[in-house]
Design an enzyme around this catalytic site. Structure first.
Site, mmCIF file in Angstrom:
data_model
loop_
_atom_site.group_PDB
_atom_site.id
_atom_site.type_symbol
_atom_site.label_atom_id
_atom_site.label_comp_id
_atom_site.label_asym_id
_atom_site.label_seq_id
_atom_site.Cartn_x
_atom_site.Cartn_y
_atom_site.Cartn_z
ATOM 1 N N GLY A 11 44.999 41.830 53.550
ATOM 2 C CA GLY A 11 44.940 40.892 52.465
ATOM 3 C C GLY A 11 43.742 41.394 51.413
ATOM 4 O O GLY A 11 43.048 42.376 51.392
ATOM 5 N N ASP A 12 43.765 40.714 50.321
ATOM 6 C CA ASP A 12 42.658 40.934 49.115
ATOM 7 C C ASP A 12 42.642 42.487 48.457
ATOM 8 O O ASP A 12 41.941 43.104 48.207
ATOM 9 C CB ASP A 12 41.248 40.755 49.622
ATOM 10 C CG ASP A 12 40.987 39.506 50.351
ATOM 11 O OD1 ASP A 12 41.280 38.407 49.683
ATOM 12 O OD2 ASP A 12 40.325 39.158 51.362
ATOM 13 N N GLU A 13 43.980 42.783 48.643
ATOM 14 C CA GLU A 13 44.264 44.283 48.137
ATOM 15 C C GLU A 13 44.350 44.364 46.615
ATOM 16 O O GLU A 13 44.457 45.387 45.931
ATOM 17 C CB GLU A 13 45.736 44.728 48.569
ATOM 18 C CG GLU A 13 45.470 44.773 50.202
ATOM 19 C CD GLU A 13 46.279 43.760 50.776
ATOM 20 O OE1 GLU A 13 46.307 42.755 50.207
ATOM 21 O OE2 GLU A 13 46.579 43.875 52.033
ATOM 22 N N LYS A 17 46.502 40.633 40.917
ATOM 23 C CA LYS A 17 46.541 41.373 39.520
ATOM 24 C C LYS A 17 47.877 42.033 39.478
ATOM 25 O O LYS A 17 48.488 41.965 38.345
ATOM 26 C CB LYS A 17 45.311 42.351 39.812
ATOM 27 C CG LYS A 17 45.177 43.334 38.386
ATOM 28 C CD LYS A 17 45.464 44.991 38.904
ATOM 29 C CE LYS A 17 45.806 45.773 37.584
ATOM 30 N NZ LYS A 17 44.702 46.555 36.996
ATOM 31 N N ALA A 38 44.431 31.404 51.433
ATOM 32 C CA ALA A 38 43.794 32.537 50.533
ATOM 33 C C ALA A 38 43.693 32.634 49.208
ATOM 34 O O ALA A 38 44.255 31.525 48.900
ATOM 35 C CB ALA A 38 44.689 34.017 51.133
ATOM 36 N N HIS A 40 44.461 34.392 45.326
ATOM 37 C CA HIS A 40 44.088 35.541 44.349
ATOM 38 C C HIS A 40 43.334 35.633 43.109
ATOM 39 O O HIS A 40 43.209 34.297 42.569
ATOM 40 C CB HIS A 40 45.763 35.783 43.565
ATOM 41 C CG HIS A 40 46.903 35.963 44.450
ATOM 42 N ND1 HIS A 40 46.883 36.901 45.444
ATOM 43 C CD2 HIS A 40 48.081 35.218 44.722
ATOM 44 C CE1 HIS A 40 47.903 36.911 46.079
ATOM 45 N NE2 HIS A 40 48.658 36.121 45.460
ATOM 46 N N THR A 41 42.790 36.624 42.810
ATOM 47 C CA THR A 41 41.674 36.599 41.717
ATOM 48 C C THR A 41 42.388 37.252 40.544
ATOM 49 O O THR A 41 42.969 38.349 40.692
ATOM 50 C CB THR A 41 40.574 37.186 41.923
ATOM 51 O OG1 THR A 41 40.067 36.617 43.412
ATOM 52 C CG2 THR A 41 39.336 36.707 40.952
ATOM 53 N N THR A 301 38.690 31.928 48.433
ATOM 54 C CA THR A 301 38.520 30.562 48.927
ATOM 55 C C THR A 301 37.341 30.035 49.273
ATOM 56 O O THR A 301 36.798 28.880 48.983
ATOM 57 C CB THR A 301 39.842 30.476 49.869
ATOM 58 O OG1 THR A 301 41.048 31.000 49.296
ATOM 59 C CG2 THR A 301 39.975 29.189 50.175
ATOM 60 N N ARG A 304 33.020 33.474 51.219
ATOM 61 C CA ARG A 304 32.172 34.224 52.403
ATOM 62 C C ARG A 304 32.216 35.692 51.898
ATOM 63 O O ARG A 304 33.287 36.293 51.610
ATOM 64 C CB ARG A 304 32.658 34.136 53.756
ATOM 65 C CG ARG A 304 33.589 33.218 54.038
ATOM 66 C CD ARG A 304 34.244 33.186 55.400
ATOM 67 N NE ARG A 304 35.475 33.283 55.683
ATOM 68 C CZ ARG A 304 36.362 32.954 56.414
ATOM 69 N NH1 ARG A 304 35.650 32.535 57.625
ATOM 70 N NH2 ARG A 304 37.480 33.163 56.489
ATOM 71 N N GLY A 415 40.760 48.955 37.570
ATOM 72 C CA GLY A 415 40.109 47.936 36.826
ATOM 73 C C GLY A 415 40.814 46.711 37.010
ATOM 74 O O GLY A 415 41.965 46.577 37.440
HETATM 75 P P1 GDP Z 1 44.771 39.518 46.245
HETATM 76 O O1 GDP Z 1 44.426 38.303 47.054
HETATM 77 O O2 GDP Z 1 45.479 40.580 47.134
HETATM 78 O O3 GDP Z 1 45.275 39.197 44.848
HETATM 79 O O4 GDP Z 1 43.244 40.089 46.029
HETATM 80 P P2 GDP Z 1 41.872 39.379 45.611
HETATM 81 O O5 GDP Z 1 41.903 38.657 44.363
HETATM 82 O O6 GDP Z 1 41.414 38.626 46.560
HETATM 83 O O7 GDP Z 1 41.046 40.716 45.489
HETATM 84 C C1 GDP Z 1 41.206 41.661 44.393
HETATM 85 C C2 GDP Z 1 39.800 41.495 43.545
HETATM 86 O O8 GDP Z 1 39.932 42.910 43.046
HETATM 87 C C3 GDP Z 1 39.820 40.686 42.586
HETATM 88 O O9 GDP Z 1 38.641 40.138 42.129
HETATM 89 C C4 GDP Z 1 40.428 41.329 41.398
HETATM 90 O O10 GDP Z 1 40.083 40.835 40.112
HETATM 91 C C5 GDP Z 1 39.900 42.656 41.626
HETATM 92 N N1 GDP Z 1 40.716 43.728 41.246
HETATM 93 C C6 GDP Z 1 42.260 43.951 41.276
HETATM 94 N N2 GDP Z 1 42.540 45.228 41.197
HETATM 95 C C7 GDP Z 1 41.205 45.810 40.721
HETATM 96 C C8 GDP Z 1 40.854 47.205 40.267
HETATM 97 O O11 GDP Z 1 41.610 48.045 40.163
HETATM 98 N N3 GDP Z 1 39.526 47.503 40.170
HETATM 99 C C9 GDP Z 1 38.642 46.639 40.160
HETATM 100 N N4 GDP Z 1 37.500 46.870 40.007
HETATM 101 N N5 GDP Z 1 38.937 45.268 40.548
HETATM 102 C C10 GDP Z 1 40.286 44.857 40.850
#
Ligand code: GDP
Length: 426
Positions: A11-13, A17, A38, A40-41, A301, A304, A415
């Site tokens: 997760g958190d990959e 985005k 969980a 997504h950011t 979420t 941590r 990014g």
């Molecule tokens: P998700 O649950 O798979 O969407 O992942 P998260 O949102 O928990 O974690 C991904 C984090 O990495 C977020 O803060 C995104 O804004 C950030 N992010 C996504 N792709 C990239 C990237 O290519 N580079 C950087 N520096 N940050 C990224």
């Protein structure tokens, strides 16, 4: 055409985005599993958002966002998020909620807390969002579908029946206050009024959309290694995180999923307990955690700190295979620009044997990483838009990982923004 965007790791990959980015070309985005445990950011022109229940397509006015029947649907959280979006200037999204989706009941959240307390040191590191008790009840056939809210007599009778058993557990196992049926009933009625405008048969809607050739994205939560069947059981989540389940949780034919984008991060992070072979500690981990993601690797979420590790080819190859990846999106690569050398886990050593296939948990617990060090590129790669412009060592890292995976890396994310993407034609 239906595409699934799913995680190949823990997760958190960066699925949020990739989904937000791909949603530009999509008509419909569907959440098919998981709940508010969980997040997504997403960073876009409206700002930075942590979404937990909303599909990542809600920022576009051309898309319809769907909560599929496989989701653990937390009604108050959903409306909290919706209100936050509106408050921050996002136009009211088009939302549909499956009449077969089940509701996270207020007591699911309590049971999650009480059980973690009871387990103490042996706890699962749950986010205490009620997900495990929710799915337990779903499969024990005492869950509540959204459609049941609209039948008063049925709802009341069932609630009394279910609470009888819940209250015995509360009283005798957890030594906590029992639940008041009337209060929960009233809460469910308030859910009903809020949900009414959005509820429909979403699988029929999706069937029609498929006939009309609409572009549909299935958005997964967490990743392969948290899948209850194929992940690091029991330190997994309670619903399937796999693209294959996308057809079940959305209610569409499996053969309609034509593209499966396995999102894989250029290093590893994990939350909660469980085997994590390439994990690193101390200053090395702190530095990667601080530099990681967009503003550090901390739970969307819970806030941590995430556990950190080097890229794990064994886990990721398995993660991509079990997803059935047609494409790999390789994310957060920009973060590694500070390293002179980048360690990569290429195999596990288990009881003196070299292992390249991801083993079940009992064996995994004994695995030690076999690391190979690749040269770093020592510069900032953000802003680069073509593969050829990437530094040679960076391309080497990507190609090394791709060869280890055996699945094509067709997108590279450098990014957090929508435009920070490099496409590779394979
Ligand atoms: P998700 O649950 O798979 O969407 O992942 P998260 O949102 O928990 O974690 C991904 C984090 O990495 C977020 O803060 C995104 O804004 C950030 N992010 C996504 N792709 C990239 C990237 O290519 N580079 C950087 N520096 N940050 C990224």
């Amino acid at each position: 055409m239906v595409k699934a965007i799913v995680g190949a790791n823990w997760g958190d990959e960066g699925k949020g985005k990739i989904t937000d980015m791909m949603a530009q070309e999509a008509d419909i985005i569907v959440r098919f599993q998981g709940g508010a445990n969980a997040g997504h950011t997403i960073v876009n022109s409206y700002g930075k958002f942590a979404l937990h229940t909303m599909p990542s397509g809600v920022f576009y006015d051309h898309t319809t966002s769907i909560i599929g029947s496989g989701v653990a649907f937390n009604v108050p959280k959903f409306f909290e998020e919706l209100n936050e979006l509106i408050k921050r200037g996002v136009p009211m999204p088009r939302l549909l909620i499956s009449d077969r989706a089940q509701i996270v009941m207020p007591y699911h959240i309590l049971f999650d807390q009480y059980e973690e307390e009871r387990l103490g040191k042996a706890s699962f590191g749950s986010t205490k969002s009620g997900i495990a008790p929710f799915y337990s009840d779903k499969y024990a056939k005492i869950g509540f579908q959204v459609s049941e809210l609209f039948d008063d007599a049925y709802l009341k009778e069932k609630l009394l029946r279910v609470l009888e058993a819940k209250n015995i557990t509360l009283k005798y196992l957890y030594h906590k206050d029992t639940l008041d049926a009337e209060a929960i009933y009233q809460e469910l009625l308030s859910y009903r009024d809020m949900l009414k405008p959005y509820v429909c048969d979403t699988s029929a809607y999706l069937w029609q959309a498929i006939q009309e050739g609409k572009n549909i994205l299935l958005e997964g939560q967490l990743g392969s290694l948290k899948d209850p069947d194929h992940g690091i059981y029991p330190m997994v989540t309670s619903s399937s995180t796999l693209a294959g389940y996308g057809s079940v949780g959305a209610g569409i034919p499996p053969y309609e999923i034509k593209q499966i984008i396995a999102v894989c991060k250029a290093y590893s992070s994990a939350v909660g307990a469980g085997a994590f072979v390439s994990e690193i500690f101390g200053d090395e981990a702190d530095e990667l955690r601080q530099r990681g993601g967009d503003g550090g690797e901390f739970g969307a979420t819970t806030g941590r700190p995430r556990r950190m590790g080097w890229y794990d080819c064994v886990a990721s190859r398995y993660g991509c295979r079990i997803q059935g990846a047609t494409d790999v999106a390789f994310t957060v690569l920009d973060v590694l620009g500070y390293l002179d050398e980048i360690p990569v886990c290429v195999a596990y050593e288990i009881d003196g044997e070299i292992v390249r296939d991801f083993p079940p948990t009992v064996k995994l617990e004994k695995a030690k990483p076999v690391l190979k060090r690749l040269p770093g590129w020592k510069c900032d790669i953000r802003g680069i838009r073509t593969y050829e412009e990437l530094p040679e060592n960076c391309r080497h890292y990507i190609e090394f990982v791709e060869e280890q995976l055996g699945f094509p890396i067709t997108m590279i994310s450098n990014g957090p923004g929508r435009d920070d993407i490099i496409y590779r034609n394979k």
